[in-house]
Design an enzyme around this catalytic site. Structure first.
Site, PDB file in Angstrom:
ATOM      1  N   LYS A   1      35.574  38.850  35.044  1.00  0.00           N
ATOM      2  CA  LYS A   1      35.178  38.424  33.697  1.00  0.00           C
ATOM      3  C   LYS A   1      36.237  37.538  33.047  1.00  0.00           C
ATOM      4  O   LYS A   1      37.422  37.835  33.094  1.00  0.00           O
ATOM      5  CB  LYS A   1      34.967  39.671  32.830  1.00  0.00           C
ATOM      6  CG  LYS A   1      34.345  39.408  31.496  1.00  0.00           C
ATOM      7  CD  LYS A   1      33.201  40.367  31.257  1.00  0.00           C
ATOM      8  CE  LYS A   1      32.457  40.059  29.992  1.00  0.00           C
ATOM      9  NZ  LYS A   1      31.579  38.913  30.070  1.00  0.00           N
TER      10      LYS A   1
ATOM     11  N   GLY B   1      43.498  40.894  34.086  1.00  0.00           N
ATOM     12  CA  GLY B   1      43.693  40.496  35.478  1.00  0.00           C
ATOM     13  C   GLY B   1      43.080  39.151  35.795  1.00  0.00           C
ATOM     14  O   GLY B   1      43.650  38.353  36.553  1.00  0.00           O
ATOM     15  N   CYS B   2      41.924  38.875  35.205  1.00  0.00           N
ATOM     16  CA  CYS B   2      41.231  37.611  35.478  1.00  0.00           C
ATOM     17  C   CYS B   2      41.977  36.434  34.859  1.00  0.00           C
ATOM     18  O   CYS B   2      42.046  35.357  35.455  1.00  0.00           O
ATOM     19  CB  CYS B   2      39.787  37.680  34.970  1.00  0.00           C
ATOM     20  SG  CYS B   2      38.839  38.960  35.821  1.00  0.00           S
ATOM     21  N   THR B   3      42.548  36.648  33.687  1.00  0.00           N
ATOM     22  CA  THR B   3      43.347  35.603  33.057  1.00  0.00           C
ATOM     23  C   THR B   3      44.608  35.352  33.866  1.00  0.00           C
ATOM     24  O   THR B   3      44.985  34.202  34.125  1.00  0.00           O
ATOM     25  CB  THR B   3      43.687  35.981  31.601  1.00  0.00           C
ATOM     26  OG1 THR B   3      42.454  36.146  30.877  1.00  0.00           O
ATOM     27  CG2 THR B   3      44.544  34.930  30.929  1.00  0.00           C
TER      28      THR B   3
ATOM     29  N   ALA C   1      43.519  33.393  37.019  1.00  0.00           N
ATOM     30  CA  ALA C   1      43.162  32.002  36.716  1.00  0.00           C
ATOM     31  C   ALA C   1      44.413  31.182  36.389  1.00  0.00           C
ATOM     32  O   ALA C   1      44.588  30.069  36.892  1.00  0.00           O
ATOM     33  CB  ALA C   1      42.164  31.941  35.560  1.00  0.00           C
TER      34      ALA C   1
END
Length: 174
Positions: A62, A67-69, A72
């Protein structure tokens, strides 16, 4: 007749379940082809990159989560080195194109994010979290020949960075 009908239903359900919940492709497999939409609503066809670029295709749960930030931004910060090795990063999640535009703008991301709100790409790659409209954190390194060179399946972005770096280095020696 009833037996034939029952057999047909079983066969259809097996075909449906195999396509709806594909296994995660492994190294050596041909990368499943797909067409999706990027953050700007433009078509993205994986086959357009095959033979031209090595593709680091990563699935993540998401936009705007911790973690996704981190993942990315980590790929963003490594893009210059990746480009030296002719690697194109492409992210995929269930988020909408609008969410991806905001995510890209907020964190100055320098690679495309594909909107997969119906999970079609996730399902072809077998990365959908069971019973949820979220992707597991899985990265695929796809070689120029369209075959998967390496798969990283870990919730830890640092593992993805380290394994992909090693797999890309291995491409140069083979």
């Amino acid at each position: 007749m009833k037996t034939l009908f029952t057999s047909l239903l079983v066969a259809i359900s097996l075909v449906f379940s195999a396509t709806a919940f594909a296994a995660i492709p492994k190294a050596g497999d041909t990368a499943p082809a797909f067409v999706g939409k990027d953050q700007d609503g433009k078509d993205f066809n994986l086959n357009d990159l095959i033979g031209k670029k090595v593709v680091l295709l990563y699935f993540y749960p998401k936009d705007f989560t911790g973690g996704c930030t981190k993942e990315a931004c980590g790929f963003r910060d490594r893009v210059a080195d990746l480009q030296k090795n002719d690697v194109q990063v492409v992210g995929v999640s269930f988020d909408t194109a609008d969410s991806h535009q905001k995510f890209i703008s907020t964190y100055n991301l320098n690679f495309p994010l594909l909107a997969d709100p119906d999970g079609k790409i996730a399902d072809v790659y077998g990365v959908r979290m069971q019973g949820r409209n979220l992707d597991n954190r899985v990265s695929f390194l796809i070689g120029l020949d369209g075959k998967i060179v390496h798969v990283t399946n870990s919730g830890n972005p640092d593992v993805h960075f380290a394994e992909m770096k090693a797999a890309i280095a291995g491409l140069k020696t083979s």
